[in-house]
Scaffold this active site. Structure first.
Site, short mmCIF file in Angstrom:
data_model
loop_
_atom_site.label_atom_id
_atom_site.label_comp_id
_atom_site.label_asym_id
_atom_site.label_seq_id
_atom_site.Cartn_x
_atom_site.Cartn_y
_atom_site.Cartn_z
N ASP A 99 0.83 -1.19 0.00
CA ASP A 99 0.00 0.00 0.00
C ASP A 99 0.87 1.25 0.00
O ASP A 99 2.10 1.18 0.18
CB ASP A 99 -0.89 0.03 1.25
CG ASP A 99 -2.16 -0.78 1.08
OD1 ASP A 99 -2.47 -1.18 -0.05
OD2 ASP A 99 -2.84 -1.02 2.09
N LYS B 69 -2.98 3.66 -2.99
CA LYS B 69 -4.19 4.42 -3.30
C LYS B 69 -4.03 5.85 -2.81
O LYS B 69 -3.49 6.10 -1.74
CB LYS B 69 -5.41 3.78 -2.62
CG LYS B 69 -5.65 2.33 -3.04
CD LYS B 69 -6.76 1.69 -2.22
CE LYS B 69 -6.95 0.24 -2.60
NZ LYS B 69 -7.99 -0.41 -1.77
N MET C 137 -9.61 8.91 7.74
CA MET C 137 -9.93 9.31 6.35
C MET C 137 -11.07 10.32 6.35
O MET C 137 -11.98 10.25 5.51
CB MET C 137 -10.28 8.08 5.51
CG MET C 137 -9.16 7.08 5.38
SD MET C 137 -9.64 5.55 4.55
CE MET C 137 -10.50 4.69 5.88
#
Length: 259
Positions: A40, A67, A174
């Site tokens: 990641d 991402k 997030m």
């Protein structure tokens, strides 16, 4: 006669919040024994860089599937299929995920997909940013006389479903893009507009920074300081325990403990 391909295995490893020192020993051993690392962006890449800086040489091929907010370079379905394909080639695969694989890391989805395809999977837990990042700002998620429980949600969740008052800490992952909605929703509940809030940006990274305010003020403060992701947001009276909290919030905390 058809030859059955050799089958390797997949290990889901939690990289932690991005500090190589917080990678578990079991996670390090998995990385050292891997043929390929599927990594990641958040947490995982920083850990690999940190290990290299410490002189730890990993011989595995590294495949970056990182991402960005609003942009997935490699869709989740493609990541799932990649893990199975690599394992079926007989390779020892480490799926290196930021934080803990099972805390908003989609680790359960990857494990289920691999097992459905007949691929052996092991899970190595990691240190989640939901706990470790508030800690570097001096914020315990629970504290005697101040908070007895906490809930971890993401900015994509329905924040109004989180009940409780200021003694029930909310950790928002997030959540910078949806912070105005989250702050307004929580302020309308039992917590109230003067409930303390902290934003910890880039925890354990070079841009680490802490912003402390209340549900009523945090949006303006975040805008003034150009707060950016990655960041962890903490809501509740435990924020008053932080050395970054202004005196007026610290006084609120002492009153709460004395009651």
């Amino acid at each position: 006669m058809n030859r059955i391909p050799a089958t390797g295995h997949v290990t889901l490893v939690g990289a932690g919040p991005g500090d190589a020192g917080l990678l578990t020993l079991r996670g390090l051993r998995a990385l050292e024994g891997a043929d390929v690392i599927v990594a990641d962006r958040l947490g995982a890449r920083a850990v690999l860089d940190g290990l290299a800086a410490d002189g730890i040489v990993l011989t595995a091929e590294v495949i970056d599937v990182g991402k960005l907010p609003g942009y997935h370079a490699v869709p989740q379905d493609a990541i799932n299929e990649l893990l199975v394909r690599l394992a079926r080639q007989g390779r020892r695969v480490v799926r290196l995920k930021g934080g803990d694989p099972y805390v908003f890391g989609r680790g359960g989805e990857e494990l289920a997909f691999c097992r459905a395809a007949g691929v052996d999977v092991e899970v190595v837990s990691g240190v989640t940013s939901a706990v470790s990042v508030p800690a570097i700002a001096g914020i315990p998620l629970t504290h005697r006389g101040v908070a007895t429980a906490f809930t971890v949600v993401t900015g994509h969740d329905q924040i109004r479903a989180v009940g409780g008052g200021r003694d029930h800490t909310v950790v928002l992952l997030m959540g910078i893009g949806t912070l105005p909605h989250a702050a307004a929703t929580l302020a309308r509940g039992e917590r109230g507009a003067d409930c303390p809030v902290a934003i910890v940006e880039d925890g354990f990274g070079p841009g680490q920074r802490v912003t402390v305010g209340t549900l009523a003020t945090i949006i303006h403060q975040a805008a003034a300081r150009a707060v950016r992701s990655p960041a962890v947001v903490v809501v509740g009276d435990v924020v008053s325990l932080s050395p970054y909290a202004p005196e007026e919030l610290a006084l609120c905390e002492r009153k709460a403990v004395s009651r």
